[in-house]
Design a protein around this motif. Structure first.
Motif, PDB file in Angstrom:
ATOM      1  N   GLY A  68       0.193   0.950  -0.058  1.00  0.00           N
ATOM      2  CA  GLY A  68       0.056  -0.394   0.489  1.00  0.00           C
ATOM      3  C   GLY A  68       0.945  -0.557   1.709  1.00  0.00           C
ATOM      4  O   GLY A  68       1.444   0.424   2.257  1.00  0.00           O
ATOM      5  N   LEU A  70       3.575  -3.658   4.094  1.00  0.00           N
ATOM      6  CA  LEU A  70       4.212  -4.950   4.296  1.00  0.00           C
ATOM      7  C   LEU A  70       4.240  -5.211   5.791  1.00  0.00           C
ATOM      8  O   LEU A  70       4.423  -4.286   6.578  1.00  0.00           O
ATOM      9  CB  LEU A  70       5.648  -4.943   3.766  1.00  0.00           C
ATOM     10  CG  LEU A  70       5.771  -4.582   2.290  1.00  0.00           C
ATOM     11  CD1 LEU A  70       6.529  -3.298   2.122  1.00  0.00           C
ATOM     12  CD2 LEU A  70       6.417  -5.688   1.526  1.00  0.00           C
ATOM     13  N   PHE A  86       1.962  -8.871   2.440  1.00  0.00           N
ATOM     14  CA  PHE A  86       1.941  -7.563   1.795  1.00  0.00           C
ATOM     15  C   PHE A  86       0.606  -7.372   1.099  1.00  0.00           C
ATOM     16  O   PHE A  86      -0.078  -8.331   0.775  1.00  0.00           O
ATOM     17  CB  PHE A  86       3.085  -7.432   0.781  1.00  0.00           C
ATOM     18  CG  PHE A  86       3.148  -8.538  -0.244  1.00  0.00           C
ATOM     19  CD1 PHE A  86       2.438  -8.475  -1.426  1.00  0.00           C
ATOM     20  CD2 PHE A  86       3.938  -9.661  -0.009  1.00  0.00           C
ATOM     21  CE1 PHE A  86       2.499  -9.491  -2.363  1.00  0.00           C
ATOM     22  CE2 PHE A  86       4.006 -10.687  -0.941  1.00  0.00           C
ATOM     23  CZ  PHE A  86       3.281 -10.598  -2.117  1.00  0.00           C
ATOM     24  N   TRP A  87       0.250  -6.137   0.907  1.00  0.00           N
ATOM     25  CA  TRP A  87      -0.878  -5.802   0.037  1.00  0.00           C
ATOM     26  C   TRP A  87      -0.655  -4.408  -0.510  1.00  0.00           C
ATOM     27  O   TRP A  87       0.041  -3.592   0.064  1.00  0.00           O
ATOM     28  CB  TRP A  87      -2.225  -5.968   0.744  1.00  0.00           C
ATOM     29  CG  TRP A  87      -2.589  -4.936   1.763  1.00  0.00           C
ATOM     30  CD1 TRP A  87      -2.124  -4.875   3.041  1.00  0.00           C
ATOM     31  CD2 TRP A  87      -3.490  -3.846   1.612  1.00  0.00           C
ATOM     32  NE1 TRP A  87      -2.688  -3.804   3.683  1.00  0.00           N
ATOM     33  CE2 TRP A  87      -3.537  -3.160   2.833  1.00  0.00           C
ATOM     34  CE3 TRP A  87      -4.273  -3.387   0.558  1.00  0.00           C
ATOM     35  CZ2 TRP A  87      -4.323  -2.040   3.030  1.00  0.00           C
ATOM     36  CZ3 TRP A  87      -5.059  -2.264   0.765  1.00  0.00           C
ATOM     37  CH2 TRP A  87      -5.081  -1.615   1.984  1.00  0.00           C
ATOM     38  N   ILE A  88      -1.238  -4.195  -1.666  1.00  0.00           N
ATOM     39  CA  ILE A  88      -1.032  -2.938  -2.379  1.00  0.00           C
ATOM     40  C   ILE A  88      -2.335  -2.585  -3.092  1.00  0.00           C
ATOM     41  O   ILE A  88      -3.097  -3.475  -3.483  1.00  0.00           O
ATOM     42  CB  ILE A  88       0.167  -3.076  -3.362  1.00  0.00           C
ATOM     43  CG1 ILE A  88       0.608  -1.734  -3.915  1.00  0.00           C
ATOM     44  CG2 ILE A  88      -0.125  -4.067  -4.450  1.00  0.00           C
ATOM     45  CD1 ILE A  88       1.984  -1.766  -4.568  1.00  0.00           C
ATOM     46  N   TRP A  93      -1.124  -2.484  -9.072  1.00  0.00           N
ATOM     47  CA  TRP A  93      -0.766  -3.872  -9.392  1.00  0.00           C
ATOM     48  C   TRP A  93      -0.048  -3.938 -10.737  1.00  0.00           C
ATOM     49  O   TRP A  93      -0.312  -3.154 -11.655  1.00  0.00           O
ATOM     50  CB  TRP A  93      -2.005  -4.746  -9.478  1.00  0.00           C
ATOM     51  CG  TRP A  93      -2.717  -5.004  -8.180  1.00  0.00           C
ATOM     52  CD1 TRP A  93      -2.402  -4.497  -6.948  1.00  0.00           C
ATOM     53  CD2 TRP A  93      -3.873  -5.805  -7.989  1.00  0.00           C
ATOM     54  NE1 TRP A  93      -3.294  -4.940  -6.011  1.00  0.00           N
ATOM     55  CE2 TRP A  93      -4.203  -5.744  -6.618  1.00  0.00           C
ATOM     56  CE3 TRP A  93      -4.667  -6.565  -8.837  1.00  0.00           C
ATOM     57  CZ2 TRP A  93      -5.297  -6.430  -6.084  1.00  0.00           C
ATOM     58  CZ3 TRP A  93      -5.747  -7.246  -8.307  1.00  0.00           C
ATOM     59  CH2 TRP A  93      -6.053  -7.182  -6.946  1.00  0.00           C
ATOM     60  N   TYR A  97       5.970  -2.390  -8.283  1.00  0.00           N
ATOM     61  CA  TYR A  97       6.121  -1.701  -7.005  1.00  0.00           C
ATOM     62  C   TYR A  97       6.230  -2.687  -5.838  1.00  0.00           C
ATOM     63  O   TYR A  97       7.028  -2.485  -4.926  1.00  0.00           O
ATOM     64  CB  TYR A  97       4.957  -0.741  -6.743  1.00  0.00           C
ATOM     65  CG  TYR A  97       4.769   0.310  -7.798  1.00  0.00           C
ATOM     66  CD1 TYR A  97       5.863   1.008  -8.321  1.00  0.00           C
ATOM     67  CD2 TYR A  97       3.506   0.641  -8.268  1.00  0.00           C
ATOM     68  CE1 TYR A  97       5.693   1.983  -9.292  1.00  0.00           C
ATOM     69  CE2 TYR A  97       3.329   1.621  -9.230  1.00  0.00           C
ATOM     70  CZ  TYR A  97       4.418   2.285  -9.742  1.00  0.00           C
ATOM     71  OH  TYR A  97       4.243   3.258 -10.690  1.00  0.00           O
ATOM     72  N   THR A  98       5.415  -3.735  -5.870  1.00  0.00           N
ATOM     73  CA  THR A  98       5.430  -4.698  -4.773  1.00  0.00           C
ATOM     74  C   THR A  98       6.775  -5.404  -4.694  1.00  0.00           C
ATOM     75  O   THR A  98       7.330  -5.567  -3.605  1.00  0.00           O
ATOM     76  CB  THR A  98       4.285  -5.719  -4.927  1.00  0.00           C
ATOM     77  OG1 THR A  98       3.051  -5.019  -5.088  1.00  0.00           O
ATOM     78  CG2 THR A  98       4.198  -6.627  -3.715  1.00  0.00           C
ATOM     79  N   LEU A 102       9.106  -5.130  -1.531  1.00  0.00           N
ATOM     80  CA  LEU A 102       9.415  -6.363  -0.811  1.00  0.00           C
ATOM     81  C   LEU A 102      10.921  -6.526  -0.612  1.00  0.00           C
ATOM     82  O   LEU A 102      11.378  -6.876   0.477  1.00  0.00           O
ATOM     83  CB  LEU A 102       8.844  -7.567  -1.558  1.00  0.00           C
ATOM     84  CG  LEU A 102       9.202  -8.940  -1.015  1.00  0.00           C
ATOM     85  CD1 LEU A 102       8.821  -9.091   0.443  1.00  0.00           C
ATOM     86  CD2 LEU A 102       8.535 -10.013  -1.839  1.00  0.00           C
ATOM     87  N   SER A 129       1.081 -12.820  -6.704  1.00  0.00           N
ATOM     88  CA  SER A 129       1.792 -12.797  -5.424  1.00  0.00           C
ATOM     89  C   SER A 129       2.865 -13.886  -5.376  1.00  0.00           C
ATOM     90  O   SER A 129       3.959 -13.655  -4.859  1.00  0.00           O
ATOM     91  CB  SER A 129       0.823 -12.970  -4.256  1.00  0.00           C
ATOM     92  OG  SER A 129       0.051 -11.803  -4.092  1.00  0.00           O
ATOM     93  N   VAL A 132       5.837 -12.583  -7.246  1.00  0.00           N
ATOM     94  CA  VAL A 132       6.558 -11.580  -6.463  1.00  0.00           C
ATOM     95  C   VAL A 132       7.474 -12.283  -5.460  1.00  0.00           C
ATOM     96  O   VAL A 132       8.647 -11.934  -5.315  1.00  0.00           O
ATOM     97  CB  VAL A 132       5.577 -10.622  -5.729  1.00  0.00           C
ATOM     98  CG1 VAL A 132       6.287  -9.797  -4.675  1.00  0.00           C
ATOM     99  CG2 VAL A 132       4.873  -9.713  -6.720  1.00  0.00           C
TER     100      VAL A 132
END
Length: 157
Positions: A68, A70, A86-88, A93, A97-98, A102, A129, A132
């Motif tokens: 992914g 950022l 951000f995207w992964i 998911w 990890y996100t 981040l 999200s 997160v």
């Protein structure tokens, strides 16, 4: 588990496109999508060399594999604000990890751009999200029809 952030490289295009398919952004990659994303990747790489880039993207790597990214964008050097997103890949998911990526990214962009305030947006129904962002110290600033806006004040050193 080895999670790192790094600059994109031109050889990342195929994996970047695999993540598009994984996340349902498209069902298959055609030549038009490949060319468009290839041009995007060139802009990303070119921006690394600018003293004051208009956006800054880092790849999220897990055990050497792109999963992914950022982005810091809408960088306002005068008012010391920026927005980030951000995207992964879907397969990654819900595994933390996100959140880890981040927190690493926030340290990097705070040092690099010295923002006083960072904004982030997510769809109102994207609860994951929002969580997160809250774990990273963001506060809900506003809610509109389909969007939530979060913000975080930073200390610049």
């Amino acid at each position: 588990m080895d999670l790192k952030l790094r600059e994109y490289d031109k050889k990342d295009l195929d994996r970047h496109l695999e993540l598009f398919v994984m996340n349902g952004i498209c069902q298959e990659i055609n030549e038009k999508i490949r060319k468009h994303e290839g041009r995007w990747l060139k802009k990303v790489i070119k921006n690394y060399k600018k003293e004051k880039p208009d956006f800054y993207i880092l790849a999220i790597n897990l055990n050497g594999k792109l999963i992914g990214n950022l982005i810091a964008e809408k960088i306002n050097y005068r008012n010391k604000t920026l927005e980030f997103g951000f995207w992964i890949g879907k397969d990654y998911w819900g595994k933390g990890y996100t959140t880890r990526a981040l927190n690493l990214f926030l340290k990097k962009i705070t040092r690099k751009f010295k923002p006083l305030k960072i904004y982030a947006h997510c769809k109102r129904n994207n609860i994951a999200s929002g969580r997160v962002l809250e774990k990273a110290g963001f506060n809900l600033e506003s809610e509109k029809k389909n969007m939530k806006t979060y913000s975080k004040l930073t200390q610049c050193y």
